[in-house]
Design a protein around this motif. Sequence first.
Motif, PDB file in Angstrom:
ATOM      1  N   ARG A  18       4.836 -11.931   4.230  1.00  0.00           N
ATOM      2  CA  ARG A  18       4.426 -12.011   5.617  1.00  0.00           C
ATOM      3  C   ARG A  18       4.252 -10.878   6.241  1.00  0.00           C
ATOM      4  NH1 ARG A  18       8.885 -15.169   6.995  1.00  0.00           N
ATOM      5  NH2 ARG A  18       7.579 -17.037   6.567  1.00  0.00           N
ATOM      6  N   ARG A  19       5.049  -9.628   5.819  1.00  0.00           N
ATOM      7  CA  ARG A  19       4.731  -8.278   6.399  1.00  0.00           C
ATOM      8  C   ARG A  19       3.782  -7.600   5.911  1.00  0.00           C
ATOM      9  NH1 ARG A  19       9.192  -5.852   4.541  1.00  0.00           N
ATOM     10  NH2 ARG A  19      10.934  -7.429   4.945  1.00  0.00           N
ATOM     11  N   ALA A  20       3.550  -7.587   4.699  1.00  0.00           N
ATOM     12  CA  ALA A  20       2.298  -6.839   3.757  1.00  0.00           C
ATOM     13  C   ALA A  20       1.141  -7.377   4.512  1.00  0.00           C
ATOM     14  CB  ALA A  20       2.526  -7.180   2.466  1.00  0.00           C
ATOM     15  N   ALA A  21       0.832  -8.815   4.719  1.00  0.00           N
ATOM     16  CA  ALA A  21      -0.371  -9.159   5.232  1.00  0.00           C
ATOM     17  C   ALA A  21      -0.652  -8.659   6.708  1.00  0.00           C
ATOM     18  CB  ALA A  21      -0.263 -10.908   5.463  1.00  0.00           C
ATOM     19  N   THR A  22       0.209  -8.263   7.196  1.00  0.00           N
ATOM     20  CA  THR A  22      -0.144  -7.638   8.539  1.00  0.00           C
ATOM     21  C   THR A  22       0.260  -5.960   8.800  1.00  0.00           C
ATOM     22  OG1 THR A  22       1.964  -8.384   9.434  1.00  0.00           O
ATOM     23  CG2 THR A  22      -0.211  -9.669   9.864  1.00  0.00           C
ATOM     24  N   ARG A  23       0.404  -5.399   7.494  1.00  0.00           N
ATOM     25  CA  ARG A  23       1.228  -4.131   7.486  1.00  0.00           C
ATOM     26  C   ARG A  23       0.156  -3.008   8.163  1.00  0.00           C
ATOM     27  NH1 ARG A  23       0.693  -0.763   3.512  1.00  0.00           N
ATOM     28  NH2 ARG A  23      -0.187  -2.231   1.920  1.00  0.00           N
ATOM     29  N   VAL A  24      -1.206  -3.231   7.798  1.00  0.00           N
ATOM     30  CA  VAL A  24      -2.072  -2.230   8.273  1.00  0.00           C
ATOM     31  C   VAL A  24      -3.430  -2.833   8.560  1.00  0.00           C
ATOM     32  CG1 VAL A  24      -1.459  -0.117   7.009  1.00  0.00           C
ATOM     33  CG2 VAL A  24      -2.920  -1.828   5.733  1.00  0.00           C
ATOM     34  N   ASP A  25      -4.111  -2.199   9.526  1.00  0.00           N
ATOM     35  CA  ASP A  25      -5.534  -2.682   9.341  1.00  0.00           C
ATOM     36  C   ASP A  25      -6.396  -2.111   8.710  1.00  0.00           C
ATOM     37  OD1 ASP A  25      -4.527  -4.280  11.929  1.00  0.00           O
ATOM     38  OD2 ASP A  25      -4.706  -2.663  12.954  1.00  0.00           O
ATOM     39  N   LEU A  26      -7.374  -2.736   8.076  1.00  0.00           N
ATOM     40  CA  LEU A  26      -8.185  -2.049   7.010  1.00  0.00           C
ATOM     41  C   LEU A  26      -9.549  -2.427   6.999  1.00  0.00           C
ATOM     42  CD1 LEU A  26      -6.513  -2.365   3.299  1.00  0.00           C
ATOM     43  CD2 LEU A  26      -6.515  -0.143   4.805  1.00  0.00           C
ATOM     44  N   CYS A  27     -10.391  -1.427   7.139  1.00  0.00           N
ATOM     45  CA  CYS A  27     -11.833  -1.714   7.177  1.00  0.00           C
ATOM     46  C   CYS A  27     -12.252  -2.196   5.582  1.00  0.00           C
ATOM     47  CB  CYS A  27     -12.636  -0.574   7.455  1.00  0.00           C
ATOM     48  SG  CYS A  27     -14.397  -0.866   7.453  1.00  0.00           S
ATOM     49  N   HIS A  28     -13.075  -3.196   5.501  1.00  0.00           N
ATOM     50  CA  HIS A  28     -13.384  -3.579   4.105  1.00  0.00           C
ATOM     51  C   HIS A  28     -14.352  -2.818   3.497  1.00  0.00           C
ATOM     52  CE1 HIS A  28     -16.278  -5.433   6.652  1.00  0.00           C
ATOM     53  NE2 HIS A  28     -16.919  -5.783   5.488  1.00  0.00           N
ATOM     54  N   ARG A  29     -15.078  -1.766   4.235  1.00  0.00           N
ATOM     55  CA  ARG A  29     -15.865  -0.891   3.460  1.00  0.00           C
ATOM     56  C   ARG A  29     -15.316   0.583   3.304  1.00  0.00           C
ATOM     57  NH1 ARG A  29     -19.451  -4.196   1.528  1.00  0.00           N
ATOM     58  NH2 ARG A  29     -20.278  -5.825   2.939  1.00  0.00           N
ATOM     59  N   GLU A  30     -14.029   0.800   3.320  1.00  0.00           N
ATOM     60  CA  GLU A  30     -13.501   1.881   2.882  1.00  0.00           C
ATOM     61  C   GLU A  30     -12.557   2.222   1.736  1.00  0.00           C
ATOM     62  OE1 GLU A  30     -13.490   4.561   4.949  1.00  0.00           O
ATOM     63  OE2 GLU A  30     -14.750   3.624   6.449  1.00  0.00           O
ATOM     64  N   PRO A  31     -12.481   3.101   1.102  1.00  0.00           N
ATOM     65  CA  PRO A  31     -11.851   3.234  -0.056  1.00  0.00           C
ATOM     66  C   PRO A  31     -10.250   2.654  -0.187  1.00  0.00           C
ATOM     67  CG  PRO A  31     -12.683   5.525   0.624  1.00  0.00           C
ATOM     68  CD  PRO A  31     -12.779   4.486   1.875  1.00  0.00           C
ATOM     69  N   GLU A  32      -9.582   2.731   0.992  1.00  0.00           N
ATOM     70  CA  GLU A  32      -8.454   2.102   1.101  1.00  0.00           C
ATOM     71  C   GLU A  32      -8.404   0.593   0.594  1.00  0.00           C
ATOM     72  OE1 GLU A  32      -9.738   3.689   3.758  1.00  0.00           O
ATOM     73  OE2 GLU A  32      -8.533   5.467   3.167  1.00  0.00           O
ATOM     74  N   TYR A  33      -9.470   0.006   1.226  1.00  0.00           N
ATOM     75  CA  TYR A  33      -9.516  -1.503   0.837  1.00  0.00           C
ATOM     76  C   TYR A  33      -9.963  -1.817  -0.665  1.00  0.00           C
ATOM     77  CZ  TYR A  33     -11.021  -6.295   0.254  1.00  0.00           C
ATOM     78  OH  TYR A  33     -11.092  -7.319  -0.359  1.00  0.00           O
ATOM     79  N   PHE A  34     -10.887  -0.980  -1.089  1.00  0.00           N
ATOM     80  CA  PHE A  34     -11.422  -1.151  -2.459  1.00  0.00           C
ATOM     81  C   PHE A  34     -10.160  -0.683  -3.580  1.00  0.00           C
ATOM     82  CE2 PHE A  34     -15.197  -0.488  -0.317  1.00  0.00           C
ATOM     83  CZ  PHE A  34     -15.786  -1.642  -0.424  1.00  0.00           C
ATOM     84  N   GLU A  35      -9.334   0.090  -3.152  1.00  0.00           N
ATOM     85  CA  GLU A  35      -8.165   0.290  -4.053  1.00  0.00           C
ATOM     86  C   GLU A  35      -7.456  -0.797  -4.201  1.00  0.00           C
ATOM     87  OE1 GLU A  35      -4.299   1.046  -5.002  1.00  0.00           O
ATOM     88  OE2 GLU A  35      -4.576   0.968  -3.018  1.00  0.00           O
ATOM     89  N   LEU A  36      -7.164  -1.549  -3.031  1.00  0.00           N
ATOM     90  CA  LEU A  36      -6.468  -2.704  -2.808  1.00  0.00           C
ATOM     91  C   LEU A  36      -6.910  -3.906  -3.791  1.00  0.00           C
ATOM     92  CD1 LEU A  36      -3.939  -4.377  -1.464  1.00  0.00           C
ATOM     93  CD2 LEU A  36      -5.872  -4.818   0.311  1.00  0.00           C
ATOM     94  N   GLN A  37      -8.393  -3.960  -3.400  1.00  0.00           N
ATOM     95  CA  GLN A  37      -9.219  -4.999  -4.184  1.00  0.00           C
ATOM     96  C   GLN A  37      -8.936  -4.799  -5.608  1.00  0.00           C
ATOM     97  OE1 GLN A  37     -13.181  -6.528  -2.698  1.00  0.00           O
ATOM     98  NE2 GLN A  37     -13.891  -5.179  -4.236  1.00  0.00           N
ATOM     99  N   ASP A  38      -9.371  -3.681  -6.238  1.00  0.00           N
ATOM    100  CA  ASP A  38      -9.065  -3.490  -7.612  1.00  0.00           C
ATOM    101  C   ASP A  38      -7.707  -3.855  -8.267  1.00  0.00           C
ATOM    102  OD1 ASP A  38     -11.545  -2.298  -7.723  1.00  0.00           O
ATOM    103  OD2 ASP A  38     -10.948  -0.185  -7.801  1.00  0.00           O
ATOM    104  N   ARG A  39      -6.730  -3.471  -7.339  1.00  0.00           N
ATOM    105  CA  ARG A  39      -5.346  -3.740  -7.728  1.00  0.00           C
ATOM    106  C   ARG A  39      -5.168  -5.243  -7.906  1.00  0.00           C
ATOM    107  NH1 ARG A  39      -0.957  -2.680  -4.404  1.00  0.00           N
ATOM    108  NH2 ARG A  39      -2.169  -1.313  -2.919  1.00  0.00           N
ATOM    109  N   VAL A  40      -5.481  -6.121  -6.878  1.00  0.00           N
ATOM    110  CA  VAL A  40      -5.466  -7.320  -6.987  1.00  0.00           C
ATOM    111  C   VAL A  40      -6.164  -8.218  -8.148  1.00  0.00           C
ATOM    112  CG1 VAL A  40      -5.922  -9.533  -5.620  1.00  0.00           C
ATOM    113  CG2 VAL A  40      -4.780  -7.894  -4.566  1.00  0.00           C
ATOM    114  N   ILE A  41      -7.485  -7.595  -8.402  1.00  0.00           N
ATOM    115  CA  ILE A  41      -8.394  -8.022  -9.475  1.00  0.00           C
ATOM    116  C   ILE A  41      -7.728  -7.867 -10.706  1.00  0.00           C
ATOM    117  CG2 ILE A  41     -10.396  -7.602 -10.455  1.00  0.00           C
ATOM    118  CD1 ILE A  41     -11.855  -7.358  -7.737  1.00  0.00           C
ATOM    119  N   SER A  42      -7.082  -6.612 -10.817  1.00  0.00           N
ATOM    120  CA  SER A  42      -6.513  -6.515 -12.360  1.00  0.00           C
ATOM    121  C   SER A  42      -5.190  -7.072 -12.342  1.00  0.00           C
ATOM    122  CB  SER A  42      -6.375  -4.967 -12.712  1.00  0.00           C
ATOM    123  OG  SER A  42      -5.666  -4.232 -11.664  1.00  0.00           O
TER     124      SER A  42
END
Length: 358
Positions: A18-42
């Motif tokens: 619940r906390r993680a889902a609203t922890r930060v505001d992320l733009c989906h075209r920034e490296p921080e989001y893509f690092e997260l996306q890679d982590r979830v995919i693997s």
Amino acid sequence: MRFILLNPGPVSLSEGVRRAATRVDLCHREPEYFELQDRVISGLLDIYSCAPGHWASVLIGGSGTSAMEAMMASLLPQETRLLVLENGVYGERLSRIADIYDIPNQSLKLAWGEAVDLDALGDMLASGEFSHLAAVHHETTTGRLNPVDEIAALCTRHGVQLLLDAVSSFGAESIPFEEPSLLAIAATANKCLHGIPGLAMVLCRREALEQGIKPRSLSLHLPAWAEQQARQSTPFTPSVNAVLGLAQALKELGKQGGWRARRSRYRELAARVADTLKDLRVREWLAAEESSCVLRSYHLPERLSYNELHDGLKQHGFIIYAGQGDLATKLFRISTMGEISNYDMARLEQALRIVIGA
Ligand SMILES: Cc1ncc(COP(=O)(O)O)c(C=O)c1O
């Protein structure tokens, strides 16, 4: 009031998710989001130790039905001869999707909740008439766990590729990823993975994405999603908060011992509910051996309508689930997915005794 969700998804969340889902505001075209996306995919591939060289996991926005639809629309070539195994709402939904996309299909139709007749299925697959089989792993309509090992083995024997709706089993039941016939599975973040709704995924063999299939849909075409995700991009705005939540949920799944430990926990909770209901003379709809670890269904108690049972339990903070279609007046369902503590269970047992035993 805080509700404990005993419906088959969305599930009660852990505080961490619940906390993680609203922890930060992320733009989906920034490296921080893509690092997260890679982590979830693997992380999704790691749950069942799927080798990334052979398997792709593709994240899409939407519900479990979006994953089913994306899998069918993106991975079945034009010349497909599809057999659909139907023994509940979700098997019927697979046929409906095939019809909508003009994918030639036939079905092996069974009554809702009926056990799969493996001989009949084997005969149909042996006929040489079918290139693909679409089936549901856990038919949430009744809680029946279809025998996916045997089904996949039959497909392998007869050279048929298997597309599996694992929406209500991925993360908690055994899935035969090693079976050569298994081409793809559809899943969602908000059931056995304990994430938040809005995010779905398809895990498929890499070659399934390389068939050159003409897109049947713009937003559900998996090769386009996969190609962009592979180069740290995304075709459309993803459900960023659901991805944040899922990253945390996957971390918790790993810490808790992975899908096997989750299956044991679900089984333990389901058995506690079943024992209490047995004490209250509520009859099970399907035996434990035929049911998934995720959800069990029960005959409605004689003196209570579904609404009375539902509303009574809701007053104690528990949400149960009705039967679908004609089963609405006959059964009720209790799922034990999600963040459910031993204390919640003790309270549930007490609530069941008060509401049904009254
Ligand atoms: C086996 C199965 N497939 C597909 C779905 C559809 O998922 P959604 O309602 O998220 O679209 C469900 C939902 O419960 C399900 O249990």
